[in-house]
Design a protein around this motif. Sequence first.
Motif, PDB file in Angstrom:
ATOM      1  N   GLN A  89      30.106  34.120  42.601  1.00  0.00           N
ATOM      2  CA  GLN A  89      31.259  34.717  43.859  1.00  0.00           C
ATOM      3  C   GLN A  89      32.449  34.194  43.343  1.00  0.00           C
ATOM      4  N   HIS A  90      32.529  33.201  42.886  1.00  0.00           N
ATOM      5  CA  HIS A  90      33.933  32.726  42.713  1.00  0.00           C
ATOM      6  C   HIS A  90      34.428  33.820  42.539  1.00  0.00           C
ATOM      7  N   LEU A  91      33.981  34.298  40.944  1.00  0.00           N
ATOM      8  CA  LEU A  91      34.653  35.032  39.688  1.00  0.00           C
ATOM      9  C   LEU A  91      34.800  36.151  40.686  1.00  0.00           C
ATOM     10  N   ALA A  92      33.982  37.192  41.139  1.00  0.00           N
ATOM     11  CA  ALA A  92      34.524  38.727  42.291  1.00  0.00           C
ATOM     12  C   ALA A  92      35.458  37.768  43.149  1.00  0.00           C
ATOM     13  N   ARG A  93      35.811  36.976  44.030  1.00  0.00           N
ATOM     14  CA  ARG A  93      36.279  35.953  44.407  1.00  0.00           C
ATOM     15  C   ARG A  93      38.557  36.472  43.950  1.00  0.00           C
ATOM     16  N   LYS A  94      38.079  35.960  42.698  1.00  0.00           N
ATOM     17  CA  LYS A  94      39.471  35.405  41.865  1.00  0.00           C
ATOM     18  C   LYS A  94      39.593  37.488  41.402  1.00  0.00           C
ATOM     19  N   ALA A  95      38.142  38.526  41.282  1.00  0.00           N
ATOM     20  CA  ALA A  95      39.291  39.805  41.332  1.00  0.00           C
ATOM     21  C   ALA A  95      39.905  40.697  42.058  1.00  0.00           C
ATOM     22  N   GLY A  96      39.812  40.070  43.206  1.00  0.00           N
ATOM     23  CA  GLY A  96      39.713  40.554  44.485  1.00  0.00           C
ATOM     24  C   GLY A  96      39.005  40.817  45.939  1.00  0.00           C
ATOM     25  N   VAL A  97      37.542  40.690  45.966  1.00  0.00           N
ATOM     26  CA  VAL A  97      36.404  40.911  46.375  1.00  0.00           C
ATOM     27  C   VAL A  97      36.574  40.122  47.470  1.00  0.00           C
TER      28      VAL A  97
END
Length: 483
Positions: free
Chosen positions: A200-208
């Motif tokens: 989820q941390h990676l997805a948020r950083k990717a703009g999700v």
Amino acid sequence: MQEDAKILIVGSGVFGLSTALWLARAGYRRVTVFDMQDTETAGYDPGVGIESASADINKIIRFSYGDEIEYQRLASQAAEIWDKWNQQIASLATERRDELPEVLQKGEPKLWYKCGFLRMGAASEFSDYEIQTLRNMEKEGVRGTQFKSDDDADIERASRTGWAHKLDVCRRQERFGVHKAVLDSSAGFVVAYKACAWAQHLARKAGVEFILHPTKGRVVGVDTSNPDKPVVRTVDGVTHEGYLVVVAGGGWTAGLLPEADGLIETTAGSVATIQLPKDRQDLWERFSPENFPVVTWGMHEGRVSDKDIYSFPRDENGVIKIGFRKTKWTNYDDVAGKRISIPKAVHAKETNIPIPALEAVKEYISVNLPELAGLGISSTRLCWYTDSIDNSFVVDFVPGRPRVAVCSGGSGHGFKFLPVLGREVVRILEGKGAETVYGRMWKWRTSDKEKRNGLEEGEDGPRVLGKQRLASREDWVFREHVS
């Protein structure tokens, strides 16, 4: 799809997370994930009440798939990313620890443990499934990672490479005179809740974008009255219009897509734990990942075995998780005019498991790990997920709803694919499913077989939870150890 297409994903578990992450990596800029639980604040930690199959203390990473070599290959690809994630997290922990999700700032900053996976038989001969698995390992050039308990060359190689101490951790050869098992030195487990928090941390950083709230994030319907503009409706009465809706709700998927009844079914596996006392250093050492592998007992042996048990090494808190997979329970209720199995947690979280499941766990402990019997069971729970008619995933557009896709059917083996699953999902969502082996495997399908993984039973079947006697805390005790 255009890169500015608004894509709405229902569910922030493994299937939803991986899909969101890979959509963002593919350049889609307007991806929103809905979930009725605040998985970010809780860090997916089941200890603080997150109810989801993905929110667990650990999950098995394995590559043994019998004749299903496509899953073996996909698991191997996922393992490469698990390795990279471990490296990234270790680097951040050393240099910029405060940039890690909070749950990864506590304890060991690590997701996956290559502690080995002991596929332990309950019979006196290897199953056809095991033999086919080893053939496929040979075909893929990784037979050297497998150690067969009755193969002198494998035993010598295990001794030479430091794996011999995990070949018979239950001392079955010594105690029973027979031990048929294969140790996979490339396998192990992941800390599930930390892995989800990291994804989820990676997805948020990717703009999700994530909407995680008991009313704002809880989806109660998917409206396609306008087929070009699917709408997600949340319990607070708000409607969210998108270009595409992806339902990846785990055990809640069938309730949101009643037309999937017959293809997928919400079921529950049974889980028990044993808490090691902090003053028992001998047990902490014995069951550490360094000394103890993931173990299965009698799985994939057909009629030869009624065991179907798996267990883990202790976690960093001294908890040993043991699961029963032979029977997966159902819970039927009214959904859109149909009787569909849904998680019991929708109404009231069920922490007790049926007596047959508990007895199977206790038998596994008594026979294979008798030193734990005196501690007794510490907790039990039901783990709700979604089975498909053939245990293969279901990732496809819903017939009659061209802008609604389903991403489900994990069938108890989906977690290991978290790092790579979304790559294949995106290809399917982009209309390339027919061009890929996984798109063809995971398409919407029917079956005319008499047996369809239990889905043919329906509410009249023997697995309905309401027909079971649930074990109480008094049943947790091993009677022979009562003073």
